[in-house]
Design an enzyme around this catalytic site. Structure first.
Site, short mmCIF file in Angstrom:
data_model
loop_
_atom_site.label_atom_id
_atom_site.label_comp_id
_atom_site.label_asym_id
_atom_site.label_seq_id
_atom_site.Cartn_x
_atom_site.Cartn_y
_atom_site.Cartn_z
N HIS A 28 0.84 -1.21 0.00
CA HIS A 28 0.00 0.00 0.00
C HIS A 28 0.87 1.26 0.00
O HIS A 28 0.58 2.23 -0.70
CB HIS A 28 -0.89 0.04 1.25
CG HIS A 28 -1.86 -1.09 1.38
ND1 HIS A 28 -1.79 -2.00 2.41
CD2 HIS A 28 -2.93 -1.44 0.64
CE1 HIS A 28 -2.79 -2.87 2.29
NE2 HIS A 28 -3.50 -2.55 1.23
N LYS A 140 -0.39 -6.57 -7.92
CA LYS A 140 -0.68 -7.75 -7.10
C LYS A 140 -2.08 -8.29 -7.42
O LYS A 140 -2.30 -9.49 -7.50
CB LYS A 140 -0.56 -7.37 -5.62
CG LYS A 140 -1.36 -8.17 -4.64
CD LYS A 140 -0.62 -9.39 -4.23
CE LYS A 140 -1.39 -10.35 -3.36
NZ LYS A 140 -2.61 -9.90 -2.76
N SER A 176 0.31 -8.93 1.57
CA SER A 176 -1.15 -8.91 1.55
C SER A 176 -1.63 -8.78 2.99
O SER A 176 -1.04 -9.37 3.90
CB SER A 176 -1.68 -10.22 0.95
OG SER A 176 -3.05 -10.38 1.26
N ARG A 178 -4.05 -10.21 4.08
CA ARG A 178 -4.51 -11.56 4.46
C ARG A 178 -3.36 -12.47 4.90
O ARG A 178 -3.61 -13.54 5.45
CB ARG A 178 -5.29 -12.21 3.32
CG ARG A 178 -6.67 -11.58 3.11
CD ARG A 178 -7.55 -12.45 2.22
NE ARG A 178 -8.93 -11.98 2.21
CZ ARG A 178 -9.45 -11.19 1.28
NH1 ARG A 178 -8.70 -10.76 0.27
NH2 ARG A 178 -10.71 -10.81 1.35
P1 AMP Z 1 -6.38 -3.86 -0.59
O1 AMP Z 1 -6.27 -3.05 0.65
O2 AMP Z 1 -5.89 -5.26 -0.45
O3 AMP Z 1 -7.73 -3.75 -1.25
O4 AMP Z 1 -5.36 -3.22 -1.62
C1 AMP Z 1 -5.40 -1.86 -1.93
C2 AMP Z 1 -4.48 -1.58 -3.09
O5 AMP Z 1 -3.15 -1.97 -2.75
C3 AMP Z 1 -4.85 -2.38 -4.35
O6 AMP Z 1 -4.66 -1.55 -5.49
C4 AMP Z 1 -3.87 -3.51 -4.31
O7 AMP Z 1 -3.59 -4.06 -5.58
C5 AMP Z 1 -2.65 -2.84 -3.74
N1 AMP Z 1 -1.74 -3.84 -3.15
C6 AMP Z 1 -2.05 -4.79 -2.23
N2 AMP Z 1 -0.98 -5.56 -1.96
C7 AMP Z 1 0.03 -5.09 -2.75
C8 AMP Z 1 1.40 -5.48 -2.96
N3 AMP Z 1 1.96 -6.49 -2.29
N4 AMP Z 1 2.13 -4.77 -3.84
C9 AMP Z 1 1.59 -3.74 -4.54
N5 AMP Z 1 0.31 -3.33 -4.38
C10 AMP Z 1 -0.46 -4.00 -3.51
#
Ligand code: AMP
Length: 274
Positions: A28, A140, A176, A178
């Site tokens: 993020h 990702k 992640s 998760r």
């Molecule tokens: P999320 O909070 O999982 O919905 O992710 C929010 C944003 O962060 C999304 O655009 C994801 O693709 C990005 N994101 C999550 N994990 C990663 C990662 N390891 N590397 C790059 N971007 C990420």
């Protein structure tokens, strides 16, 4: 938020936007740093969107730590952290959804049929509220990035979409929120995702062009680990997400695997010319 972004735009400032579900990690933060670079004002949102979770998925259990997220956002720094509650986003329920078509009916869409409808709808709502000039998404979630790019084109949104490469742990595991679910022994099994994608890259570098052979080798590598259940392994065209049989141009390899009860995804570019 809507008033503030309108006022900033009227004052001639450009806005970059990073939507997230919080429990922030370096992935993020990489998006936020890139957003910081690309515009005058950086807005990030934290919102765990209920409409992208099906009954039985992990909406309630999804990890949350707003205090820590605020501290991490400060380090970038994020100018505006937008943290709406459900009443702000789905005041009277929601009668109108944005439903992506073919791109959403493959890969993750097969096991999560309402997921991309929820994502496209909430991203649309957030874009209307934040009115950014540029928005950043991680590679990702490659299918999500492809679907958002396509939605912006199909529905004439006036926003540039920027994709940011996947940020990994030192051992290769894609970061992640998760990953917090993984028990120590499951962590080793989870590593098989990135390791097998690296092996696939080597196969292509060594001249393998047949997708089925690469997928078979990847399947064997992942299944060698206990507690893994493969959802899908595909090699696809990066724009249409259609399966590719012969790797004669840059393509994307993507996979989803359950490790115990935790569903993980990862992907990598495969390029026969490098
Ligand atoms: P999320 O909070 O999982 O919905 O992710 C929010 C944003 O962060 C999304 O655009 C994801 O693709 C990005 N994101 C999550 N994990 C990663 C990662 N390891 N590397 C790059 N971007 C990420």
């Amino acid at each position: 938020m809507q008033h503030r972004s309108r006022a900033l735009r009227q004052a001639g400032r450009t806005l970059a936007f990073v939507p997230t579900m919080g429990y922030l990690h370096d992935g993020h933060l990489a998006l936020m740093r890139e957003g910081r670079r690309l515009a005058d004002v950086l807005v990030a949102s934290i919102y765990v969107n209920p409409t992208q979770f099906a009954p039985g998925e992990d909406f309630e259990a999804y990890p949350r730590d707003m205090a820590k997220d605020c501290r991490l956002a400060e380090t970038i720094p994020v100018d505006i952290l937008f943290t709406p509650d459900d009443r702000a986003i789905y005041a009277d329920g929601c009668q109108t959804f944005v439903t992506p078509q073919d791109l959403a009916q493959r890969m993750c869409g097969l096991s999560r049929p309402i997921f991309f409808r929820g994502v496209a709808t909430v991203v649309t709502k957030l874009f209307h509220i934040v009115a950014p000039h540029v928005a950043l998404f991680g590679e990702k979630d490659f299918q999500q990035l492809t679907i958002i790019r396509r939605m912006v084109r199909d529905l004439n949104f006036a926003v540039d979409i920027v994709g940011v490469p996947t940020v990994r742990e030192p051992d290769g595991l894609a970061m992640s929120s998760r990953n917090a679910y993984l028990k120590p022994d499951q962590r080793q099994a989870a590593l098989s995702l990135s390791q097998s994608l690296q092996e696939a890259r080597k196969q292509v570098a060594n001249g393998e062009t047949r997708a089925d052979r690469i997928i078979a080798a990847t399947t064997a590598r992942i299944e060698a680990h206990p507690e893994t259940a493969i959802d899908y392994i595909v090699i696809v065209d990066p724009d249409t997400l259609e399966n590719v049989n012969v790797i004669d141009r840059p393509v994307r390899m993507a996979l989803a695997v359950k490790v115990g009860t935790t569903r993980l995804i990862d992907n990598m570019p495969l390029d026969p010319n490098t």
